[in-house]
Design a protein around this motif. Sequence first.
Motif, mmCIF file in Angstrom:
data_model
loop_
_atom_site.group_PDB
_atom_site.id
_atom_site.type_symbol
_atom_site.label_atom_id
_atom_site.label_comp_id
_atom_site.label_asym_id
_atom_site.label_seq_id
_atom_site.Cartn_x
_atom_site.Cartn_y
_atom_site.Cartn_z
ATOM 1 N N MET A 1 0.757 -1.117 -0.039
ATOM 2 C CA MET A 1 0.113 -0.132 0.083
ATOM 3 C C MET A 1 0.806 1.049 0.036
ATOM 4 S SD MET A 1 -3.584 -0.353 2.057
ATOM 5 C CE MET A 1 -3.012 -0.336 3.825
ATOM 6 N N MET A 2 2.011 1.340 0.820
ATOM 7 C CA MET A 2 2.777 2.461 1.000
ATOM 8 C C MET A 2 4.130 2.037 1.059
ATOM 9 S SD MET A 2 0.372 4.787 3.303
ATOM 10 C CE MET A 2 1.722 5.487 4.136
ATOM 11 N N SER A 3 4.961 2.796 0.841
ATOM 12 C CA SER A 3 6.419 2.621 1.326
ATOM 13 C C SER A 3 6.779 2.608 2.868
ATOM 14 C CB SER A 3 7.252 3.607 0.615
ATOM 15 O OG SER A 3 7.222 4.757 1.114
ATOM 16 N N VAL A 4 7.693 1.990 3.183
ATOM 17 C CA VAL A 4 8.105 2.154 4.750
ATOM 18 C C VAL A 4 8.448 3.555 5.150
ATOM 19 C CG1 VAL A 4 9.784 1.455 6.555
ATOM 20 C CG2 VAL A 4 9.316 -0.299 4.489
ATOM 21 N N GLN A 5 9.264 4.294 4.296
ATOM 22 C CA GLN A 5 9.310 5.956 4.791
ATOM 23 C C GLN A 5 7.924 6.393 4.966
ATOM 24 O OE1 GLN A 5 10.666 4.140 2.220
ATOM 25 N NE2 GLN A 5 12.872 4.292 2.581
ATOM 26 N N ALA A 6 6.978 6.216 4.051
ATOM 27 C CA ALA A 6 5.399 6.672 4.166
ATOM 28 C C ALA A 6 4.779 6.310 5.317
ATOM 29 C CB ALA A 6 4.750 6.517 2.860
ATOM 30 N N TRP A 7 4.811 5.034 5.671
ATOM 31 C CA TRP A 7 4.363 4.618 6.898
ATOM 32 C C TRP A 7 5.120 5.428 8.040
ATOM 33 C CZ3 TRP A 7 0.160 2.565 7.376
ATOM 34 C CH2 TRP A 7 -0.530 1.626 6.275
ATOM 35 N N GLY A 8 6.248 5.253 8.120
ATOM 36 C CA GLY A 8 7.059 5.989 9.251
ATOM 37 C C GLY A 8 6.443 7.561 9.500
ATOM 38 N N LEU A 9 6.584 8.279 8.281
ATOM 39 C CA LEU A 9 5.856 9.485 8.375
ATOM 40 C C LEU A 9 4.642 9.719 8.960
ATOM 41 C CD1 LEU A 9 7.406 11.134 5.094
ATOM 42 C CD2 LEU A 9 8.027 11.764 7.492
ATOM 43 N N LEU A 10 3.682 8.877 8.151
ATOM 44 C CA LEU A 10 2.327 8.763 8.810
ATOM 45 C C LEU A 10 1.996 8.256 10.253
ATOM 46 C CD1 LEU A 10 -0.577 8.574 7.998
ATOM 47 C CD2 LEU A 10 -0.454 6.132 7.716
ATOM 48 N N TRP A 11 2.732 7.455 11.001
ATOM 49 C CA TRP A 11 2.840 7.246 12.259
ATOM 50 C C TRP A 11 3.336 8.374 12.972
ATOM 51 C CZ3 TRP A 11 -0.873 4.184 13.643
ATOM 52 C CH2 TRP A 11 -1.212 3.092 12.923
ATOM 53 N N GLY A 12 4.298 8.837 12.480
ATOM 54 C CA GLY A 12 4.953 10.122 13.112
ATOM 55 C C GLY A 12 3.973 11.301 13.273
ATOM 56 N N ALA A 13 3.309 11.206 12.071
ATOM 57 C CA ALA A 13 2.285 12.476 12.237
ATOM 58 C C ALA A 13 1.027 12.113 13.142
ATOM 59 C CB ALA A 13 1.585 12.766 10.816
ATOM 60 N N LEU A 14 0.733 10.958 13.021
ATOM 61 C CA LEU A 14 -0.470 10.313 13.896
ATOM 62 C C LEU A 14 -0.037 10.423 15.363
ATOM 63 C CD1 LEU A 14 -1.953 7.059 11.772
ATOM 64 C CD2 LEU A 14 -2.901 9.424 12.039
ATOM 65 N N SER A 15 1.055 10.253 15.648
ATOM 66 C CA SER A 15 1.450 10.147 17.069
ATOM 67 C C SER A 15 1.093 11.456 17.788
ATOM 68 C CB SER A 15 2.798 9.737 17.477
ATOM 69 O OG SER A 15 3.590 10.675 17.071
ATOM 70 N N ALA A 16 0.992 12.728 17.155
ATOM 71 C CA ALA A 16 0.723 14.041 17.376
ATOM 72 C C ALA A 16 -0.609 14.003 18.185
ATOM 73 C CB ALA A 16 0.728 14.976 16.514
ATOM 74 N N GLY A 17 -1.485 12.939 17.778
ATOM 75 C CA GLY A 17 -2.819 12.862 18.390
ATOM 76 C C GLY A 17 -2.768 12.586 19.979
ATOM 77 N N PHE A 18 -1.825 11.910 20.431
ATOM 78 C CA PHE A 18 -1.649 11.891 21.749
ATOM 79 C C PHE A 18 -1.507 13.339 22.478
ATOM 80 C CE2 PHE A 18 -0.254 7.138 21.393
ATOM 81 C CZ PHE A 18 -1.072 6.787 22.049
ATOM 82 N N ILE A 19 -0.698 14.067 21.941
ATOM 83 C CA ILE A 19 -0.573 15.441 22.376
ATOM 84 C C ILE A 19 -1.775 16.261 22.328
ATOM 85 C CG2 ILE A 19 0.725 17.548 21.807
ATOM 86 C CD1 ILE A 19 3.005 15.736 20.916
ATOM 87 N N VAL A 20 -2.294 16.209 21.319
ATOM 88 C CA VAL A 20 -3.815 16.824 20.989
ATOM 89 C C VAL A 20 -4.666 16.408 22.091
ATOM 90 C CG1 VAL A 20 -5.702 17.250 19.608
ATOM 91 C CG2 VAL A 20 -3.209 17.325 18.733
ATOM 92 N N GLY A 21 -4.829 14.982 22.228
ATOM 93 C CA GLY A 21 -5.696 14.567 23.370
ATOM 94 C C GLY A 21 -5.357 14.855 24.797
ATOM 95 N N GLY A 22 -3.985 14.965 25.093
ATOM 96 C CA GLY A 22 -3.654 15.462 26.404
ATOM 97 C C GLY A 22 -3.891 16.858 26.446
ATOM 98 N N LEU A 23 -3.745 17.819 25.616
ATOM 99 C CA LEU A 23 -4.130 19.284 25.773
ATOM 100 C C LEU A 23 -5.534 19.176 25.652
ATOM 101 C CD1 LEU A 23 -1.705 20.668 23.123
ATOM 102 C CD2 LEU A 23 -1.654 20.850 25.342
ATOM 103 N N ALA A 24 -6.355 18.244 25.169
ATOM 104 C CA ALA A 24 -7.992 18.425 25.255
ATOM 105 C C ALA A 24 -8.451 17.966 26.661
ATOM 106 C CB ALA A 24 -8.573 17.775 24.095
ATOM 107 N N VAL A 25 -7.720 17.089 26.959
ATOM 108 C CA VAL A 25 -8.200 16.667 28.689
ATOM 109 C C VAL A 25 -7.644 17.724 29.453
ATOM 110 C CG1 VAL A 25 -7.439 15.163 30.292
ATOM 111 C CG2 VAL A 25 -7.912 14.164 28.139
ATOM 112 N N ALA A 26 -6.570 18.381 29.374
ATOM 113 C CA ALA A 26 -6.080 19.431 30.419
ATOM 114 C C ALA A 26 -7.304 20.701 30.067
ATOM 115 C CB ALA A 26 -4.864 19.925 29.828
#
Length: 189
Positions: A1-26
């Motif tokens: 479906m995607m290259s390994v590099q694209a998967w890495g970039l995607l998961w790196g971007a998606l991990s920002a969701g934890f930060i967004v969620g933490g800020l939303a809880v705060a």
Amino acid sequence: MMSVQAWGLLWGALSAGFIVGGLAVAKTGLSDNPVRLLLLVNVVLWSVTCVFPLRSSVILLSAGMTIYMVMIPYAEASEQTILQKVVPYERQGRVFGFAQSVEQAASPLTAFFIGPITQLIFVPFMTDGAGAQLIGPWFGTGPDRGIALVFVLTGMIGLCVTVAALRSRPYRQLTGRYAEQPTLALASC
């Protein structure tokens, strides 16, 4: 479906969701009933688990994982808030330790349980078995669709269990016990 590099970039971007969620809880807090919030978050997470594997799509996976990453801080904060308020202070260390050991033990147990079931039952079922003929025309066929079917079925079971928990007597008891406990005010400096 995607290259390994694209998967890495995607998961790196998606991990920002934890930060967004933490800020939303705060910003929003956990509401007056974190027990209910914890179960409602689980309803959302199980629903995501049912929906994202319906098609072999990076967009569906990314949307599902974004929701998941944003919601997890709410679940974790709710769990800790409930435990710290309901469990007597002198027992918290034992309860937290036991809860952590159960969480750690569940991961290999589910991997050794679900992995063989998926490989021996669901992958053949969706590759050239009855599932390929029965739901294959709209769900797809092949080993990846067998794994996807496991996700969908697991999500449906989790959703049913969570809805049942929301209607259960222990849920009402825990909610009542949480509401009875006094809120500790922080000492001002």
